[in-house]
Design a protein around this motif. Structure first.
Motif, mmCIF file in Angstrom:
data_model
loop_
_atom_site.group_PDB
_atom_site.id
_atom_site.type_symbol
_atom_site.label_atom_id
_atom_site.label_comp_id
_atom_site.label_asym_id
_atom_site.label_seq_id
_atom_site.Cartn_x
_atom_site.Cartn_y
_atom_site.Cartn_z
ATOM 1 N N GLN A 1 2.937 0.344 -13.501
ATOM 2 C CA GLN A 1 3.957 0.874 -12.804
ATOM 3 C C GLN A 1 3.759 -1.353 -11.820
ATOM 4 N N PRO A 2 3.832 -2.240 -11.741
ATOM 5 C CA PRO A 2 3.462 -3.621 -10.993
ATOM 6 C C PRO A 2 4.168 -3.490 -10.090
ATOM 7 N N GLU A 3 5.552 -1.987 -9.809
ATOM 8 C CA GLU A 3 5.806 -1.893 -8.068
ATOM 9 C C GLU A 3 4.224 -2.172 -7.344
ATOM 10 N N LEU A 4 3.321 -0.974 -7.747
ATOM 11 C CA LEU A 4 2.501 -1.056 -7.422
ATOM 12 C C LEU A 4 1.067 -1.689 -7.170
ATOM 13 N N MET A 5 1.335 -3.135 -6.895
ATOM 14 C CA MET A 5 0.668 -3.990 -6.954
ATOM 15 C C MET A 5 -0.076 -4.337 -5.952
ATOM 16 N N PRO A 6 1.156 -4.735 -4.369
ATOM 17 C CA PRO A 6 0.395 -4.644 -3.304
ATOM 18 C C PRO A 6 -0.665 -3.585 -2.843
ATOM 19 N N ILE A 7 -0.301 -2.237 -3.377
ATOM 20 C CA ILE A 7 -1.995 -1.542 -3.323
ATOM 21 C C ILE A 7 -3.162 -1.720 -3.326
ATOM 22 N N LEU A 8 -3.112 -2.071 -5.111
ATOM 23 C CA LEU A 8 -3.900 -2.769 -5.772
ATOM 24 C C LEU A 8 -4.742 -4.048 -4.815
ATOM 25 N N GLN A 9 -4.045 -4.849 -4.236
ATOM 26 C CA GLN A 9 -4.327 -5.837 -3.622
ATOM 27 C C GLN A 9 -5.055 -5.837 -2.125
ATOM 28 N N ASP A 10 -4.834 -4.660 -1.108
ATOM 29 C CA ASP A 10 -4.728 -4.303 -0.997
ATOM 30 C C ASP A 10 -6.126 -3.675 -0.481
ATOM 31 N N THR A 11 -6.410 -3.170 -1.687
ATOM 32 C CA THR A 11 -8.090 -2.728 -1.576
ATOM 33 C C THR A 11 -8.826 -3.390 -2.294
ATOM 34 N N ALA A 12 -8.311 -4.648 -2.823
ATOM 35 C CA ALA A 12 -9.132 -5.299 -3.047
ATOM 36 C C ALA A 12 -9.557 -6.070 -2.269
ATOM 37 N N ARG A 13 -8.357 -6.405 -1.036
ATOM 38 C CA ARG A 13 -8.916 -7.148 0.278
ATOM 39 C C ARG A 13 -9.612 -6.397 1.161
ATOM 40 N N ARG A 14 -10.129 -5.009 0.873
ATOM 41 C CA ARG A 14 -10.900 -4.719 1.908
ATOM 42 C C ARG A 14 -12.353 -4.286 1.317
ATOM 43 N N TYR A 15 -12.311 -4.196 -0.254
ATOM 44 C CA TYR A 15 -13.550 -4.124 -0.701
ATOM 45 C C TYR A 15 -13.886 -5.748 -0.548
ATOM 46 N N LEU A 16 -13.566 -6.403 -0.509
ATOM 47 C CA LEU A 16 -13.806 -8.109 -0.404
ATOM 48 C C LEU A 16 -14.402 -8.615 1.214
ATOM 49 N N GLN A 17 -13.468 -7.584 2.339
ATOM 50 C CA GLN A 17 -14.044 -8.309 3.102
ATOM 51 C C GLN A 17 -15.332 -7.546 3.510
ATOM 52 N N LEU A 18 -15.538 -5.692 2.737
ATOM 53 C CA LEU A 18 -16.724 -4.878 3.104
ATOM 54 C C LEU A 18 -17.658 -5.894 2.669
ATOM 55 N N ARG A 19 -17.802 -6.631 1.285
ATOM 56 C CA ARG A 19 -19.273 -6.712 0.851
ATOM 57 C C ARG A 19 -19.898 -8.347 1.933
ATOM 58 N N GLY B 1 -17.713 -9.457 4.891
ATOM 59 C CA GLY B 1 -18.060 -9.502 6.987
ATOM 60 C C GLY B 1 -16.661 -10.414 6.827
ATOM 61 N N GLU B 2 -16.585 -10.866 6.343
ATOM 62 C CA GLU B 2 -14.821 -11.893 6.597
ATOM 63 C C GLU B 2 -13.969 -11.060 6.765
ATOM 64 N N LYS B 3 -13.539 -11.674 7.545
ATOM 65 C CA LYS B 3 -11.428 -11.633 8.058
ATOM 66 C C LYS B 3 -10.778 -11.766 6.502
ATOM 67 N N GLU B 4 -10.958 -12.930 6.353
ATOM 68 C CA GLU B 4 -10.169 -14.098 5.134
ATOM 69 C C GLU B 4 -11.154 -14.409 4.153
ATOM 70 N N VAL B 5 -10.527 -13.600 2.874
ATOM 71 C CA VAL B 5 -11.301 -13.334 1.558
ATOM 72 C C VAL B 5 -11.019 -13.864 0.481
ATOM 73 N N ARG B 6 -10.050 -14.531 1.099
ATOM 74 C CA ARG B 6 -8.988 -15.353 -0.954
ATOM 75 C C ARG B 6 -10.348 -16.218 -1.272
ATOM 76 N N ALA B 7 -11.650 -16.734 -1.171
ATOM 77 C CA ALA B 7 -12.488 -17.337 -1.243
ATOM 78 C C ALA B 7 -14.008 -16.628 -2.238
ATOM 79 N N TYR B 8 -13.132 -15.549 -1.957
ATOM 80 C CA TYR B 8 -14.275 -14.536 -2.548
ATOM 81 C C TYR B 8 -13.887 -13.162 -4.106
#
Length: 266
Positions: A224-242, A244-251
């Motif tokens: 269900q590709p329409e769930l992609m934003p949820i996956l992206q949000d979860t991944a962003r929070r995962y990287l922020q946790l790892r 400590g940065e707000k902007e995580v594109r580089a990680y």
């Protein structure tokens, strides 16, 4: 352009990523003790270990221990000036005088390889000038003890352990306050209420739960590709946790391998 973060924050982040933060924090308390106690008292005492903000100091005899109790608050105040929050309490343990120990050959700790030494040098150079030597000495001690012990470090406290996490940290993970903090960090990775090893335990617990969420979401997003934003949000929070940065594109490279090719944006 965002302002450069203070060097102390950069060092703390790198230490956390490398799993050395807890061990170096303990080592820093021990290294600072002679300066805190002064030349005369450091000849009769030895900082032994730091446990949950409580520094255990071995002293020559009960008379010395009794006299030092009157200076406890002053010692804690000096630690607060040097490293706020590092030492919250002092306990004096009666034992052999530091200089009267048997003159046996000290154990030879394994040497660090050039890569390890270079990494420590870089960490020290990014820290405030007055902490560079402390970080070098404490970092060497931590890495040497880890190399000497065949067991890898606990992912929470950094101490060698057959079990992962170690038993004390397993107990910490079950604490209600740690579990509540972990629940908050899953939703708000950059907003913390705890500190020290309880915070490290909560981060570990939250990271494990976010990784499980990512694994569960991945096959659903494929169907269900329409769930992609949820996956992206979860991944962003995962990287922020790892990180400590707000902007995580580089990680993005820190994401679980199965997600790297699917997630182009986080």
């Amino acid at each position: 352009m965002s302002r450069a973060r203070p060097s102390a924050e950069i060092v703390a982040k790198i230490l956390r990523q490398k799993g050395l933060s807890a061990g170096i924090r303990r080592g820093r308390a021990l290294v600072l003790w002679p300066e805190i106690a002064g030349p005369a008292l450091s000849e009769l005492t030895e900082a032994e270990r730091l446990e949950d903000g409580v520094l255990l100091v071995r002293v020559a005899d009960s008379v010395v221990a009794h006299q030092l109790t009157y200076l406890r608050e002053e010692f804690i105040r000096r630690y607060q000036e040097k490293q706020p929050g590092l030492v919250r309490e002092l306990r004096f343990v009666v034992g052999a005088e530091k200089k009267a120990r048997p003159k046996s050959k000290p154990a030879v700790l394994p040497k660090l390889n050039p890569e390890e030494e270079s990494r420590l040098q870089k960490l020290a150079q990014r820290s405030p000038q007055d902490l560079q030597e402390v970080i070098l000495r404490a970092g060497r001690a931590v890495l040497q003890r880890q190399k000497e012990n065949p067991h890898p470090p606990c992912p929470i406290c950094g101490g060698p352990s057959r079990e992962h996490p170690c038993k004390p940290c397993q107990t910490l993970l079950a604490a209600p306050a740690v579990q509540r903090e972990a629940g908050r960090l899953i939703r708000f990775p950059l907003k913390t209420r705890l500190e020290g090893e309880p915070l490290q335990a909560a981060r570990y617990l939250a990271q494990q739960k976010l990784e499980a969420q990512l694994r569960d979401l991945l096959p659903q997003v494929i169907q269900q590709p329409e769930l992609m934003p949820i996956l992206q949000d979860t991944a962003r929070r995962y990287l922020q946790l790892r990180t400590g940065e707000k902007e995580v594109r580089a990680y993005r490279h820190l994401l679980p391998e199965s997600l790297g090719s699917l997630l182009k944006e986080v």
